[in-house]
Design a protein around this motif. Structure first.
Motif, PDB file in Angstrom:
ATOM      1  N   LYS B 146      -9.821  -8.801  -3.947  1.00 18.75           N
ATOM      2  CA  LYS B 146      -9.531  -9.061  -2.268  1.00 18.75           C
ATOM      3  C   LYS B 146     -10.814  -8.556  -1.542  1.00 18.75           C
ATOM      4  O   LYS B 146     -11.154  -9.280  -0.511  1.00 18.75           O
ATOM      5  CB  LYS B 146      -8.166  -8.656  -2.019  1.00 18.75           C
ATOM      6  CG  LYS B 146      -6.981  -9.314  -2.095  1.00 18.75           C
ATOM      7  CD  LYS B 146      -5.924  -8.992  -1.303  1.00 18.75           C
ATOM      8  CE  LYS B 146      -5.049 -10.549  -1.149  1.00 18.75           C
ATOM      9  NZ  LYS B 146      -4.111 -10.073  -0.354  1.00 18.75           N
ATOM     10  N   LYS B 391      12.748  -8.625  -3.137  1.00 18.16           N
ATOM     11  CA  LYS B 391      11.765  -9.338  -1.817  1.00 18.16           C
ATOM     12  C   LYS B 391      12.155  -8.614  -0.720  1.00 18.16           C
ATOM     13  O   LYS B 391      11.308  -8.623   0.248  1.00 18.16           O
ATOM     14  CB  LYS B 391      12.503 -10.848  -2.103  1.00 18.16           C
ATOM     15  CG  LYS B 391      12.253 -11.725  -0.923  1.00 18.16           C
ATOM     16  CD  LYS B 391      11.108 -12.595  -1.333  1.00 18.16           C
ATOM     17  CE  LYS B 391      10.611 -13.754  -0.510  1.00 18.16           C
ATOM     18  NZ  LYS B 391      10.832 -13.239   1.070  1.00 18.16           N
ATOM     19  N   ILE B 394       9.869  -5.563  -0.056  1.00 10.24           N
ATOM     20  CA  ILE B 394       8.373  -6.202   0.216  1.00 10.24           C
ATOM     21  C   ILE B 394       8.224  -6.703   1.737  1.00 10.24           C
ATOM     22  O   ILE B 394       7.477  -6.424   2.549  1.00 10.24           O
ATOM     23  CB  ILE B 394       7.956  -7.481  -0.524  1.00 10.24           C
ATOM     24  CG1 ILE B 394       7.792  -7.223  -2.120  1.00 10.24           C
ATOM     25  CG2 ILE B 394       6.596  -8.199   0.007  1.00 10.24           C
ATOM     26  CD1 ILE B 394       7.421  -8.189  -3.021  1.00 10.24           C
ATOM     27  N   TYR B 398       6.134  -3.875   2.612  1.00  8.93           N
ATOM     28  CA  TYR B 398       4.921  -3.957   2.037  1.00  8.93           C
ATOM     29  C   TYR B 398       4.310  -5.048   2.325  1.00  8.93           C
ATOM     30  O   TYR B 398       4.456  -6.117   1.527  1.00  8.93           O
ATOM     31  CB  TYR B 398       4.977  -3.685   0.524  1.00  8.93           C
ATOM     32  CG  TYR B 398       5.366  -2.277   0.288  1.00  8.93           C
ATOM     33  CD1 TYR B 398       4.347  -1.215   0.187  1.00  8.93           C
ATOM     34  CD2 TYR B 398       6.760  -1.999  -0.453  1.00  8.93           C
ATOM     35  CE1 TYR B 398       4.771   0.040  -0.226  1.00  8.93           C
ATOM     36  CE2 TYR B 398       6.893  -0.521  -0.692  1.00  8.93           C
ATOM     37  CZ  TYR B 398       5.978   0.360  -0.774  1.00  8.93           C
ATOM     38  OH  TYR B 398       6.268   1.777  -0.969  1.00  8.93           O
ATOM     39  N   PRO B 400       2.045  -8.259   2.220  1.00  9.98           N
ATOM     40  CA  PRO B 400       1.122  -8.586   1.244  1.00  9.98           C
ATOM     41  C   PRO B 400      -0.078  -8.727   1.710  1.00  9.98           C
ATOM     42  O   PRO B 400      -1.132  -8.542   1.085  1.00  9.98           O
ATOM     43  CB  PRO B 400       1.573  -9.873   0.985  1.00  9.98           C
ATOM     44  CG  PRO B 400       3.021 -10.102   1.050  1.00  9.98           C
ATOM     45  CD  PRO B 400       3.286  -9.313   2.498  1.00  9.98           C
ATOM     46  N   SER B 401      -0.446  -8.822   3.070  1.00  6.01           N
ATOM     47  CA  SER B 401      -1.748  -8.847   3.596  1.00  6.01           C
ATOM     48  C   SER B 401      -2.322  -7.242   3.300  1.00  6.01           C
ATOM     49  O   SER B 401      -3.682  -7.019   3.254  1.00  6.01           O
ATOM     50  CB  SER B 401      -2.005  -8.849   4.939  1.00  6.01           C
ATOM     51  OG  SER B 401      -0.857  -8.301   5.816  1.00  6.01           O
ATOM     52  N   TRP B 403      -1.095  -4.834   1.043  1.00 10.29           N
ATOM     53  CA  TRP B 403      -0.784  -4.150  -0.165  1.00 10.29           C
ATOM     54  C   TRP B 403      -1.012  -5.214  -1.253  1.00 10.29           C
ATOM     55  O   TRP B 403      -0.638  -6.338  -1.233  1.00 10.29           O
ATOM     56  CB  TRP B 403       0.796  -3.718  -0.210  1.00 10.29           C
ATOM     57  CG  TRP B 403       0.957  -2.585   0.597  1.00 10.29           C
ATOM     58  CD1 TRP B 403       1.319  -2.986   2.117  1.00 10.29           C
ATOM     59  CD2 TRP B 403       1.014  -1.444   0.288  1.00 10.29           C
ATOM     60  NE1 TRP B 403       1.489  -1.351   2.548  1.00 10.29           N
ATOM     61  CE2 TRP B 403       1.349  -0.659   1.440  1.00 10.29           C
ATOM     62  CE3 TRP B 403       0.897  -0.537  -0.965  1.00 10.29           C
ATOM     63  CZ2 TRP B 403       1.405   0.908   1.651  1.00 10.29           C
ATOM     64  CZ3 TRP B 403       0.932   0.958  -0.901  1.00 10.29           C
ATOM     65  CH2 TRP B 403       1.251   1.498   0.233  1.00 10.29           C
ATOM     66  N   ASN B 404      -1.439  -4.874  -2.687  1.00 15.48           N
ATOM     67  CA  ASN B 404      -1.400  -5.592  -3.607  1.00 15.48           C
ATOM     68  C   ASN B 404      -0.320  -5.207  -4.481  1.00 15.48           C
ATOM     69  O   ASN B 404       0.158  -3.906  -4.838  1.00 15.48           O
ATOM     70  CB  ASN B 404      -2.541  -4.834  -4.623  1.00 15.48           C
ATOM     71  CG  ASN B 404      -4.070  -5.338  -4.066  1.00 15.48           C
ATOM     72  OD1 ASN B 404      -4.337  -6.483  -3.894  1.00 15.48           O
ATOM     73  ND2 ASN B 404      -4.651  -4.463  -3.561  1.00 15.48           N
ATOM     74  N   ILE B 405       0.733  -6.012  -4.636  1.00 13.16           N
ATOM     75  CA  ILE B 405       1.811  -6.042  -5.285  1.00 13.16           C
ATOM     76  C   ILE B 405       1.935  -6.383  -6.698  1.00 13.16           C
ATOM     77  O   ILE B 405       1.427  -7.441  -7.113  1.00 13.16           O
ATOM     78  CB  ILE B 405       3.038  -6.838  -4.349  1.00 13.16           C
ATOM     79  CG1 ILE B 405       2.959  -6.284  -2.880  1.00 13.16           C
ATOM     80  CG2 ILE B 405       4.310  -6.631  -4.958  1.00 13.16           C
ATOM     81  CD1 ILE B 405       3.650  -7.270  -2.188  1.00 13.16           C
ATOM     82  N   LEU B 433       3.368 -13.691  -3.525  1.00 17.05           N
ATOM     83  CA  LEU B 433       3.097 -12.550  -2.739  1.00 17.05           C
ATOM     84  C   LEU B 433       2.529 -11.430  -3.602  1.00 17.05           C
ATOM     85  O   LEU B 433       2.077 -10.460  -3.184  1.00 17.05           O
ATOM     86  CB  LEU B 433       4.632 -12.014  -2.182  1.00 17.05           C
ATOM     87  CG  LEU B 433       5.406 -12.845  -1.441  1.00 17.05           C
ATOM     88  CD1 LEU B 433       6.765 -12.101  -0.960  1.00 17.05           C
ATOM     89  CD2 LEU B 433       4.752 -13.428   0.042  1.00 17.05           C
ATOM     90  N   THR B 434       2.729 -11.683  -4.882  1.00 17.74           N
ATOM     91  CA  THR B 434       2.407 -10.705  -5.858  1.00 17.74           C
ATOM     92  C   THR B 434       0.993 -10.983  -6.718  1.00 17.74           C
ATOM     93  O   THR B 434       0.560 -12.172  -6.480  1.00 17.74           O
ATOM     94  CB  THR B 434       3.546 -10.424  -6.737  1.00 17.74           C
ATOM     95  OG1 THR B 434       3.501 -11.652  -7.521  1.00 17.74           O
ATOM     96  CG2 THR B 434       4.638  -9.883  -6.282  1.00 17.74           C
ATOM     97  N   GLN B 435       0.203  -9.852  -6.993  1.00 18.19           N
ATOM     98  CA  GLN B 435      -0.844 -10.167  -7.684  1.00 18.19           C
ATOM     99  C   GLN B 435      -0.429 -10.853  -9.217  1.00 18.19           C
ATOM    100  O   GLN B 435      -1.061 -11.513  -9.660  1.00 18.19           O
ATOM    101  CB  GLN B 435      -1.733  -8.801  -7.981  1.00 18.19           C
ATOM    102  CG  GLN B 435      -2.207  -8.258  -6.642  1.00 18.19           C
ATOM    103  CD  GLN B 435      -3.216  -9.172  -5.976  1.00 18.19           C
ATOM    104  OE1 GLN B 435      -3.900  -9.710  -6.885  1.00 18.19           O
ATOM    105  NE2 GLN B 435      -3.355  -8.612  -4.783  1.00 18.19           N
TER     106      GLN B 435
END
Lengths: 567, 499
Positions: B146, B391, B394, B398, B400-401, B403-405, B433-435
């Motif tokens: 990212k 969810k 998050i 957290y 998502p912009s 944090w790497n989830i 939302l997640t990696q």
């Protein structure tokens, strides 16, 4: 000569000369003490700035000054000292390698190091110095020692222990100070080569076996000494004259020897060899050459430690006596001030502290009674007390001393007598010959009898005239290291099943500890490939107990045949 | 007396590569594996990854046998410090039999005590995963890059002032100064001596100056002597004494005294030309010596940075586990090995790593690590509840912009058919939302609807984002991890792992 005032003596003048080269002059040690810094910078007078023969560091100056006192005042003879200033983790290294740096790699050293580190973390206590019997004589001194402590330690190690290493007859006979470090390096290189050739695991397992043979790898007599042809011839003639064959010369008891002779049976030529590892290296057929080499080298290293095991009290006592003499002389000369003297005395008292074996304890009702706590003898304390007393007996004997020490009481040559005692004895003979009633009373010695089944000790002698002989003899016996470690010797070899039979001579009915012995026997069995048996024999020659690998091995059903090996 | 003092305070330790220690750990690998397994089971994941831990090893297991006497027999011994007792008295023995004949090595006796060995994180991981090659954590690439970061990439001679590396710059200057200042004086003197000798060859009374093969002090003496004799000869005293700098003394003698008195006698053109060259060169040579200690532009060195792709600075790892009665402690520990590795990996890949533990039965809740692994609850299993909880968290904490989830879910695979549909719906919302998301099944379910096929379908729907693994032992966790993160940085060949 001796009646000269202090200022006119040789050593005094030499030291005056030496310190004259420096800006601080006579005050140099005092200034370093005040600065609390043994890195104290030495500033020379400008005219001597470029003299390469002058000591350039404070420690070197201390060593040279003390060397002059040791040599010219006490008349000591020693190897050239080499002082190495080390950190705490280096000291742990020295602990791990038993004082011999540069050894081979083995997992057990990793374990030892871990245990030492843990101990150090718990207590934060380490030795101030460790000294190695080598030429030059290497003394490791901690970098955390204060200046006075550093002076004490250098006098103790570099002149006290060093003189014992060079002059004591046991060290002369059993060790070769010039070669020891090279020997260690050789073994390291050889083990490394073997690891490359035969694999690390194989070598490591074999070293486990060598380590397990500790105390069974020490020869009775020094093997390394090169004998000249005439010496060998004289020895052979002496042997002939005494009419001793190889067997009876070294059997445990006269009875067994005469029996074998009467039966007209050939005796096993290696019977009675204490160096079991060395015997296996020389005569066991089931080892490849590289293993034999390592076994012999290990055995030689063990031999190096033998005199140290036999001269603990003598050695520490003499080193303490030497450092006390040197430090007191320096104080008298004005090289140390009262503060330094105080610090020296404090640490010296700590070194010489002897705890009592009986302590007064208050019970719940507030009554005071005696309790046995069993303190071991402090080798520094007893050794120093005895040397100090020898000097007193020479200079200022009592009637009692004249009775006990006729040959030297009142001869007014204390220092020579102390050196003579140090040079010619081991711990055992040192106590037998020089423990005086005065020292016995000072330590309030008493002798007890300890029988395993009873729940009390019985007092058999105390420090009075009647008990003196007993106590002296028993104390000397306590110093017989080679009775305290089990006395196990090669006894027999059976050709039929290739079983090696060892004999343990029991003393005072003490048995061998079976668990670790079993492990050792199994290791021996796995290495030589054939059974090993240990017979425990009591004083009358009866076999009391046998241990074997494999367990409960019936070796008696194979007829014993003595092998005839060419001697 | 040959006294040597060696200062070894800066020396390394004897066993500087820790070979002996490694061999020790290797030899008792089985013992250590068991102890480390317990340690990882009990310990806090984050602490172990950061600083390692102490494992207990029974003393008798690692003792080396030494031949020695046991208890028993009859012995006489002498002790110091008698109080009160007389011959024939009886002293009660102290408890534990002290004072008896203890000999040989005390440590050889196997008493019940344990030794504690402190293991570093690397040693811990190494033992835990049975010597299998651990993935090179730093070489692994996070699934999605990212952020682009600037990293140190070398040095240049031009750059902004605040990036100047004073250490290297100064080292360059000092090195040059050392050479220049040492050499310049000699060059100047050689130059002057050559000029001097040219003049001297035209005037017989002037002594020759020979400086070759002489030490520094000898040269000095020779020059002072010659200059003094020169001054006497021409009665020309310039107010300089022999204590002055040798260069100025000689240059005055040559440039003033000789040039004035002998200069006119020079008739050879070659000599005149040579003198001119030497005089011109002298100015440069003196200047070079004077400037020896100064900074020049070509000393200046600047650090140079380059663009390096780097994953975002922050990551959060959701650990989710079914804690219903069917998950035994053994199964939990299997899952723990994967959680442990995942956390170790994220710690090396990101600057900040958070770990969230969500346990669920029929309802989910956020718990601390201890409760997560050791809490016991009874009840059924509804997997969707933990996804709802994830969810929620998050959305709350957290974004998502920033944090790497990452999600890691461990389960024994039981779930109802109804809930499986719900899981698919929720996952479709969560995945954007997640990696990536890892599903770990620690046991084949004996009954009930299976969860594994659901996630396998999801893995096809989100290629490279959802992974599944079936683990039987803690060591399988390492294999699964190696499978998901190939060391060459490529994508895993299959989204599922079976030992």
């Amino acid at each position: 000569m001796d009646n000269l005032p202090e200022e006119q003596k040789d050593y005094y003048k030499k030291i005056q000369d030496l310190l004259g080269h420096y800006k601080d002059g006579w005050e140099v040690f005092i200034n370093a003490h005040k600065a609390k810094d043994f890195d104290y910078p030495l500033i020379r007078k400008p005219e001597f700035e470029n003299d390469p023969y002058l000591p350039s560091t404070w420690i070197e100056l201390v060593a040279v000054t003390q060397g002059i006192i040791a040599k010219d005042m006490l008349g000591l003879d020693f190897y050239p000292p080499q002082i190495e200033i080390i950190r705490a983790d280096h000291m742990l290294d020295v602990y791990t390698t038993v004082g011999l740096p540069g050894g081979y790699k083995h997992w057990s050293f990793g374990k030892k190091r871990m245990i030492e580190e843990k101990k150090y973390d718990a207590s934060k206590h380490l030795a101030y110095e460790i000294v190695i019997n080598s030429e030059p004589c290497i003394a490791y001194c901690m970098d955390t020692n204060s200046p006075v402590m550093q002076m004490l330690v250098i006098a103790h190690a570099c002149y006290g222990h060093n003189a014992v290493f060079k002059n004591n007859t046991l060290f002369k006979e059993f060790t070769n100070a010039e070669a020891i470090l090279a020997d260690v390096a050789n073994l390291k290189n050889f083990v490394l080569q073997c690891e490359q050739k035969y694999g690390q695991e194989e070598v490591s397992d074999f070293l486990d076996f060598c380590h397990a043979m500790q105390f069974m790898d020490i020869p009775d007599t020094a093997g390394h000494r090169i004998r000249t042809k005439s010496e060998l011839k004289a020895r052979a003639e002496e042997k002939k004259r005494l009419d001793l064959d190889a067997g009876s010369r070294i059997t445990f008891n006269g009875e067994a020897a005469s029996k074998t002779r009467n039966d007209n049976q050939p005796t096993f030529p290696h019977r009675g060899v204490r160096n079991v590892l060395g015997y296996m290296a020389d005569h066991d057929e089931y080892f490849p050459d590289w293993k034999r080499t390592i076994m012999k080298m290990r055995s030689e290293l063990s031999q190096y430690f033998k005199p140290q095991m036999m001269t603990q009290k003598l050695n520490e006592g003499f080193a303490t006596w030497t450092h006390t003499k040197i430090m007191n002389t320096m104080f008298k000369m004005g090289l140390m001030d009262w503060g330094m003297n105080q610090e020296f005395n404090n640490s010296n008292d700590g070194v010489l502290y002897q705890p009592s074996a009986i302590r007064l304890v208050k019970d719940e009702e507030g009554k005071i009674h005696e309790q046995f706590v069993g303190a071991s003898l402090n080798p520094y304390a007893i050794g120093f007390a005895m040397y100090d007393d020898i000097e007193r007996i020479c200079d200022n004997p009592t009637e009692e001393d004249k009775l006990w020490f006729k040959h030297f009481a009142g001869n007014k040559d204390g220092v020579e007598m102390v050196k003579h005692a140090m040079e010619t004895t081991s711990d055992e003979t040192f106590i037998e010959q020089y423990l005086s009633p005065t020292v016995m009373r000072k330590f309030a010695f008493f002798e007890i009898e300890d029988v395993a089944k009873k729940n009390f000790f019985e007092v058999t002698s105390i420090h009075n005239a009647a008990g003196f002989r007993n106590i002296r003899q028993q104390l000397a016996n306590d110093c017989r290291t080679f009775d305290i470690i089990p006395n196990i010797r090669v006894h027999d070899y059976q050709e039929t099943d290739r079983c090696l039979i060892l004999r343990h001579q029991m003393k005072d009915g003490a048995p061998l500890e079976p668990k670790s012995l079993q492990q050792i026997l199994e290791l021996m069995h796995s290495q030589r490939g054939y059974p090993v048996v240990v017979e425990s024999v009591d004083e009358t020659g009866n076999v009391r107990e046998t241990f074997s690998s494999p367990e409960k091995y019936d070796y008696a059903k194979y007829k014993r045949t003595y092998r005839h090996l060419s001697p | 007396m040959g006294i040597t003092v060696i200062d070894r305070r800066q020396d390394p330790q004897e066993d500087k590569f820790g070979t002996d220690r490694q061999r020790f750990l290797e030899r008792y690998r089985d013992l250590f594996r068991k102890a480390v397994g317990d340690l990882v089971g009990e310990g806090n994941i984050k602490d172990l990854v950061a600083s390692g831990g102490a494992v207990p090893i029974p003393k008798r297991m690692i003792s080396e046998p030494v031949v020695h006497h046991g208890q028993g027999g009859k012995a006489r011994r002498v002790f110091p410090g008698l109080i009160k007792f007389d011959v024939g008295d009886r002293i009660p023995k102290p408890e534990g039999g002290g004072g008896g004949r203890g000999s040989g090595e005390p440590s050889a006796d196997g008493d019940g005590e344990d030794e504690y060995v402190w293991l570093s994180p690397e040693e811990l991981l190494n033992i835990l995963f049975d010597g299998r090659r651990l993935p090179d954590m730093t070489k692994l690439k996070a699934p999605q890059v990212k952020v682009v970061d600037r990293q140190h990439a070398g040095y240049t001679s031009k750059g902004p002032a605040h990036r100047m590396d004073m250490d290297i710059t100064n080292r360059k200057r000092a090195g040059e100064a050392l050479v220049l200042s040492k050499m310049s004086e000699k060059r100047v003197i050689d130059n002057l001596a050559e000029q001097y000798n040219i003049y001297a060859s035209y005037e017989a009374s002037v002594p020759k100056l020979n400086l070759s093969d002489k030490s520094k002090s000898e040269r000095r003496n020779a020059i002072i002597e010659t200059v003094q004799s020169l001054q006497k000869m021409f009665h020309s005293f310039t107010g300089k004494s022999p204590d002055d700098e040798i260069v100025s003394l000689l240059s005055e003698a040559v440039q003033i005294i000789l040039k004035e008195n002998v200069g006119s006698k020079i008739d050879s053109e070659a000599d005149q030309k040579r003198l001119q060259i030497l005089e011109a060169r002298l100015i440069d040579q003196i200047k070079a010596g004077r400037d020896a200690g100064r900074y020049r532009p070509d000393h200046l060195t600047y650090e140079y940075d380059d663009d390096v792709p780097k994953p975002g600075a922050k990551a959060v790892m959701f650990c989710m586990m079914d804690v219903s009665y069917s998950m035994t402690q053994e199964r939990k520990n299997i899952a723990k090995s994967f959680f442990f590795l995942m956390n170790a990996f994220l710690t090396t890949a990101y600057e900040n790593t958070d770990v969230i533990f969500i346990s669920h039965t029929t309802k989910a809740e956020e718990v601390d690590e201890k409760t997560f692994f050791y809490g016991t609850e009874t009840g059924g299993t509804v997997v969707s509840t933990c996804l709802i909880k994830m969810k929620e968290i998050i959305d709350e904490r957290y974004p998502p912009s920033d944090w790497n989830i990452y999600g890691v879910q461990a389960s024994d695979g039981e779930n109802s058919q109804n809930d499986n549909h719900k899981v698919i719906e929720l996952m479709q919302k969560i995945m954007p939302l997640t990696q990536s998301y890892y599903y770990i099944q620690v046991e084949q379910p004996s009954y009930g609807e299976r969860l594994l096929p659901v996630f396998k379908d999801l893995a096809e729907e989100f290629p490279g984002r959802v992974y599944t693994a079936e683990l039987d032992t803690p060591a399988d966790g390492l294999d699964a991890f190696n499978h998901f993160f190939p060391t060459d940085g490529s994508m895993p060949t299959k989204p599922s792992f079976v030992p």
